[in-house]
Write an enzyme that holds these catalytic residues in place. Structure first.
Site, PDB file in Angstrom:
ATOM      1  N   SER A 171       0.798  -1.235   0.000  1.00 51.53           N
ATOM      2  CA  SER A 171       0.000   0.000   0.000  1.00 51.53           C
ATOM      3  C   SER A 171       0.826   1.278   0.000  1.00 51.53           C
ATOM      4  O   SER A 171       0.270   2.367  -0.160  1.00 51.53           O
ATOM      5  CB  SER A 171      -0.954   0.007   1.202  1.00 51.53           C
ATOM      6  N   LYS A 186       0.349   3.662  -2.814  1.00 57.05           N
ATOM      7  CA  LYS A 186      -0.739   4.637  -2.815  1.00 57.05           C
ATOM      8  C   LYS A 186      -0.227   6.064  -2.649  1.00 57.05           C
ATOM      9  O   LYS A 186      -0.927   7.023  -2.990  1.00 57.05           O
ATOM     10  CB  LYS A 186      -1.740   4.294  -1.712  1.00 57.05           C
ATOM     11  N   SER A 215      -6.463   3.498   3.847  1.00 58.53           N
ATOM     12  CA  SER A 215      -5.727   2.635   2.915  1.00 58.53           C
ATOM     13  C   SER A 215      -6.675   1.838   2.025  1.00 58.53           C
ATOM     14  O   SER A 215      -6.403   0.683   1.675  1.00 58.53           O
ATOM     15  CB  SER A 215      -4.790   1.680   3.676  1.00 58.53           C
ATOM     16  N   LYS A 220       2.583   6.581   4.944  1.00 63.80           N
ATOM     17  CA  LYS A 220       1.782   5.434   4.552  1.00 63.80           C
ATOM     18  C   LYS A 220       2.406   4.111   4.941  1.00 63.80           C
ATOM     19  O   LYS A 220       3.598   3.884   4.756  1.00 63.80           O
ATOM     20  CB  LYS A 220       1.581   5.453   3.024  1.00 63.80           C
TER      21      LYS A 220
END
Length: 387
Positions: A56, A59, A119, A230
């Site tokens: 993730s 992202k 997320s 993140k």
């Protein structure tokens, strides 16, 4: 042809210089990277250029592309995007989710909160489709942006980092560079979206109660000044995190990857960031606005331009030391006219034995216009005869 030019300019020694070496640090993370953005010093690097699946953490690039479009006025925060049935079917229960519903029309602002805080894999794809028509077309935008940012060892095949047989890969160094670009290029949007501790979206089945999910960022609320970025986790990638915090004017960006547990990621992230602030300190180098030297100008009304510090510049040194340091101006030159005051035209490179090299920006002191007709003739003649 431009050449990399350097001029030695100053010795940055104290009255009682001491020997400095990088403070020791060890981590079970297979991959780790820590950079002080305030000075450009890489404080720690462990296998930082190995290509890895980002999970993730990919992202962050989806968000950067959106931020860039918002900055250009090509995307609006209050713009709505409808959730397609096909997108919902694929992503409503695939990994982390924002709990979007079929036919729902969230705003871009909602989707960004769903990506950054929750997320949400579904939020990423909905946003990607709303911006570029298809996720595939959006990943082209991601890769174009990655190239612009100089992420030489990164490639994106999905908007959310879901495993894709190795088409998507990054490095810890590239992730840190992406984080830096996000913070510096889009400071207001970064502040608006990346430090939210929780977000509410969607309804539970049956009771229809609001669904509130917390931010998985392990630094928020645990390290002073932490404000993003993140986490990521898949079976293939393990547990990873790209994070940032600012204390007393120093901003650090860290990356850890390949850890084997949620708790291990949280513990190492906090320990790593706290070490960066405790074991290193900031040392003032040049005050904002001070002239540091001159650089050569090509085709200008003047043959050179002064370079000044755009802000208070400081080096990062190990705590408890006061090492001797040397500085030099480095630039690709001669710098071609026209030049505007404040343009980034050179760097101040700081060197000290046993320590990481540090690169600080220098900007033009004044405007330099293009050479007039007679000066162009004179410059041509001097160039021809070497006068």
């Amino acid at each position: 042809m431009k050449k990399l030019l350097a001029a030695s300019i100053l010795a940055l020694a104290t009255a009682y210089p001491t020997t400095a070496a990088n403070p020791p640090f060890d981590t079970p993370a297979p991959i780790a990277y820590l950079e002080d953005l305030s000075s450009g010093a890489v404080l720690y690097a462990k296998d930082a250029d190995r290509r890895i699946p980002p999970a993730s953490m990919a992202k962050m690039m989806t968000v950067y592309v959106a931020f860039d479009l918002i900055k250009k006025g090509e995307l609006k925060l209050d713009q709505t995007i409808e959730v397609r049935p096909e997108t919902w079917k694929k992503w409503h229960s695939q990994g982390s989710t924002m709990f979007l519903a079929v036919g729902e029309k969230p705003k871009v602002e909602d989707l960004l909160n769903g990506i950054v805080t929750l997320s949400g894999n579904d939020a990423c794809v909905v946003l990607a489709e709303g911006i570029a028509g298809t996720e595939e077309a959006f990943t082209n935008l991601m890769n174009i942006q990655a190239k612009k940012l100089g992420l030489a060892n990164s490639q994106f095949g999905t908007s959310n980092g879901w495993p894709d047989e190795g088409r998507t890969f990054v490095t810890a160094r590239d992730l840190a560079h992406l984080a830096k670009a996000t913070i510096q290029d889009h400071p207001q949007l970064y502040k608006q979206f990346y430090s939210r501790t929780s977000y509410t979206w969607g309804k539970t089945l049956g009771a229809g109660a609001d669904i509130t999910q917390g931010n998985r960022d392990p630094l928020l609320g645990r390290v002073a000044g932490a404000d993003g970025l993140k986490t990521g986790h898949t079976e293939e990638a393990g547990y990873g995190f790209t994070g940032s915090a600012e204390q007393n004017g120093r901003r650090l960006v860290m990356v850890v990857a390949g850890l084997d547990s949620y708790g291990g990621r949280a513990e190492e992230s906090v320990r790593f960031m706290e070490w960066g602030f405790r074991a290193w300190k900031s040392r003032p180098i040049v005050k904002k606005g001070r002239k540091v030297g001159d650089v050569a100008v090509q085709g200008g009304g003047s043959s050179e331009v002064g370079v000044v510090a755009p802000r208070d510049l400081a080096a990062t040194i190990p705590a408890g030391t006061s090492p001797e340091m040397q500085g030099k101006i480095v630039y690709q030159g001669p710098v071609k006219a026209p030049i505007k005051a404040g343009d980034h035209v050179a760097d101040l490179v700081i060197d000290s034995a046993g320590m990481p090299q540090q690169v600080l920006p220098l900007v033009a002191e004044s405007d330099v216009g293009e050479a007039g007709f007679f000066r162009r003739i004179w410059l041509g003649l001097t160039g021809l005869f070497g006068a």
